[in-house]
Design a protein around this motif. Structure first.
Motif, PDB file in Angstrom:
ATOM      1  N   UNK A   7       0.861  -1.176   0.000  1.00 41.75           N
ATOM      2  CA  UNK A   7       0.000   0.000   0.000  1.00 41.75           C
ATOM      3  C   UNK A   7       0.904   1.235   0.000  1.00 41.75           C
ATOM      4  N   UNK A   8       0.328   2.383  -0.273  1.00 44.48           N
ATOM      5  CA  UNK A   8       1.138   3.614  -0.269  1.00 44.48           C
ATOM      6  C   UNK A   8       1.710   3.897   1.102  1.00 44.48           C
ATOM      7  N   UNK A   9       0.925   3.641   2.143  1.00 39.99           N
ATOM      8  CA  UNK A   9       1.403   3.861   3.512  1.00 39.99           C
ATOM      9  C   UNK A   9       2.649   3.018   3.771  1.00 39.99           C
ATOM     10  N   UNK A  10       2.597   1.741   3.417  1.00 40.77           N
ATOM     11  CA  UNK A  10       3.737   0.856   3.620  1.00 40.77           C
ATOM     12  C   UNK A  10       4.952   1.349   2.839  1.00 40.77           C
ATOM     13  N   UNK A  11       4.750   1.726   1.585  1.00 46.35           N
ATOM     14  CA  UNK A  11       5.863   2.189   0.745  1.00 46.35           C
ATOM     15  C   UNK A  11       6.533   3.418   1.346  1.00 46.35           C
ATOM     16  N   UNK A  12       5.749   4.351   1.876  1.00 46.21           N
ATOM     17  CA  UNK A  12       6.328   5.553   2.503  1.00 46.21           C
ATOM     18  C   UNK A  12       7.123   5.179   3.743  1.00 46.21           C
ATOM     19  N   UNK A  13       6.573   4.280   4.572  1.00 48.86           N
ATOM     20  CA  UNK A  13       7.270   3.886   5.787  1.00 48.86           C
ATOM     21  C   UNK A  13       8.538   3.108   5.476  1.00 48.86           C
ATOM     22  N   UNK A  14       8.473   2.245   4.476  1.00 49.85           N
ATOM     23  CA  UNK A  14       9.623   1.421   4.093  1.00 49.85           C
ATOM     24  C   UNK A  14      10.768   2.288   3.574  1.00 49.85           C
ATOM     25  N   UNK A  15      10.431   3.311   2.811  1.00 55.29           N
ATOM     26  CA  UNK A  15      11.442   4.193   2.227  1.00 55.29           C
ATOM     27  C   UNK A  15      12.246   4.924   3.307  1.00 55.29           C
ATOM     28  N   UNK A  16      11.641   5.169   4.459  1.00 50.20           N
ATOM     29  CA  UNK A  16      12.304   5.908   5.537  1.00 50.20           C
ATOM     30  C   UNK A  16      13.195   5.034   6.419  1.00 50.20           C
ATOM     31  N   UNK A  17      13.142   3.725   6.241  1.00 41.91           N
ATOM     32  CA  UNK A  17      13.906   2.817   7.100  1.00 41.91           C
ATOM     33  C   UNK A  17      15.390   2.823   6.738  1.00 41.91           C
ATOM     34  N   UNK A  18      16.225   2.527   7.731  1.00 43.61           N
ATOM     35  CA  UNK A  18      17.653   2.349   7.486  1.00 43.61           C
ATOM     36  C   UNK A  18      17.857   1.067   6.687  1.00 43.61           C
ATOM     37  N   UNK A  74      -1.440 -10.862  -0.694  1.00 42.07           N
ATOM     38  CA  UNK A  74      -1.172 -10.241   0.604  1.00 42.07           C
ATOM     39  C   UNK A  74      -0.934  -8.758   0.372  1.00 42.07           C
ATOM     40  N   UNK A  75      -1.666  -7.916   1.110  1.00 35.18           N
ATOM     41  CA  UNK A  75      -1.476  -6.465   1.060  1.00 35.18           C
ATOM     42  C   UNK A  75      -0.653  -6.055   2.271  1.00 35.18           C
ATOM     43  N   UNK A  76       0.518  -5.485   2.038  1.00 33.73           N
ATOM     44  CA  UNK A  76       1.351  -4.971   3.127  1.00 33.73           C
ATOM     45  C   UNK A  76       0.808  -3.600   3.510  1.00 33.73           C
ATOM     46  N   UNK A  77       0.275  -3.485   4.711  1.00 34.78           N
ATOM     47  CA  UNK A  77      -0.395  -2.261   5.147  1.00 34.78           C
ATOM     48  C   UNK A  77       0.547  -1.279   5.834  1.00 34.78           C
ATOM     49  N   UNK A  78       1.396  -1.775   6.742  1.00 39.30           N
ATOM     50  CA  UNK A  78       2.258  -0.863   7.507  1.00 39.30           C
ATOM     51  C   UNK A  78       3.431  -1.630   8.093  1.00 39.30           C
ATOM     52  N   UNK A  79       4.494  -0.895   8.372  1.00 38.81           N
ATOM     53  CA  UNK A  79       5.660  -1.460   9.045  1.00 38.81           C
ATOM     54  C   UNK A  79       6.244  -0.364   9.933  1.00 38.81           C
ATOM     55  N   UNK A  80       6.727  -0.770  11.094  1.00 37.85           N
ATOM     56  CA  UNK A  80       7.346   0.212  11.975  1.00 37.85           C
ATOM     57  C   UNK A  80       7.578  -0.349  13.353  1.00 37.85           C
ATOM     58  N   UNK A  81       8.221   0.449  14.197  1.00 37.65           N
ATOM     59  CA  UNK A  81       8.447   0.014  15.575  1.00 37.65           C
ATOM     60  C   UNK A  81       7.116  -0.093  16.321  1.00 37.65           C
ATOM     61  N   UNK A  82       7.128  -0.841  17.395  1.00 41.92           N
ATOM     62  CA  UNK A  82       5.910  -1.102  18.159  1.00 41.92           C
ATOM     63  C   UNK A  82       5.266   0.179  18.685  1.00 41.92           C
ATOM     64  N   UNK A  83       6.095   1.157  19.016  1.00 44.26           N
ATOM     65  CA  UNK A  83       5.596   2.402  19.600  1.00 44.26           C
ATOM     66  C   UNK A  83       4.611   3.102  18.658  1.00 44.26           C
ATOM     67  N   UNK A  84       3.396   3.302  19.089  1.00 42.36           N
ATOM     68  CA  UNK A  84       2.326   4.003  18.371  1.00 42.36           C
ATOM     69  C   UNK A  84       1.920   3.328  17.056  1.00 42.36           C
ATOM     70  N   UNK A  85       2.279   2.095  16.845  1.00 40.90           N
ATOM     71  CA  UNK A  85       1.975   1.397  15.598  1.00 40.90           C
ATOM     72  C   UNK A  85       0.463   1.296  15.374  1.00 40.90           C
ATOM     73  N   UNK A  86      -0.253   0.830  16.378  1.00 39.40           N
ATOM     74  CA  UNK A  86      -1.698   0.632  16.231  1.00 39.40           C
ATOM     75  C   UNK A  86      -2.443   1.959  16.170  1.00 39.40           C
ATOM     76  N   UNK A  87      -1.993   2.937  16.937  1.00 37.65           N
ATOM     77  CA  UNK A  87      -2.624   4.249  16.914  1.00 37.65           C
ATOM     78  C   UNK A  87      -2.528   4.863  15.513  1.00 37.65           C
ATOM     79  N   UNK A  88      -1.364   4.776  14.904  1.00 39.29           N
ATOM     80  CA  UNK A  88      -1.161   5.341  13.575  1.00 39.29           C
ATOM     81  C   UNK A  88      -1.957   4.577  12.512  1.00 39.29           C
TER      82      UNK A  88
END
Length: 91
Positions: A7-18, A74-88
């Motif tokens: 998804x676009x959200x996942x792509x944006x988050x993935x691009x910011x990762x180290x 499979x649709x990849x929706x989001x990726x990130x650290x546990x902190x605030x993951x569900x809220x976001x």
């Protein structure tokens, strides 16, 4: 094997990762592709979501995804650290 789409959200988050974290995410995506039932199914507002947990650089990361059984996708929706993951995700 299942097909995977971002998804676009996942792509944006993935691009910011180290780079090293992105490599760990790639490994997690491959694990989900091999066995889509590996993730934990959520309840309530996020009932359609499944979450696969993995560690990268000593930190817990979550990979949120949904799946379409009929077309084996499979649709990849989001990726990130546990902190605030569900809220976001609820936004």
């Amino acid at each position: 094997m299942w097909d995977v789409m971002q998804t676009r959200r996942f792509a944006r988050q993935y691009k910011k990762l180290h780079d090293n974290t992105a490599t760990d995410v790639d490994v997690a995506v491959d694990a989900v592709r091999q066995n889509p039932d590996i993730g934990e199914k959520k309840n309530g507002d996020l009932a359609t979501l499944q979450v696969f947990k993995f560690h990268s650089s000593g930190q817990l990361y979550l990979l949120g995804y949904t799946k379409e059984e009929d077309i084996r996708l499979i649709y990849l929706e989001a990726v990130g650290p546990h902190e605030n993951f569900y809220r976001d995700l609820k936004r």
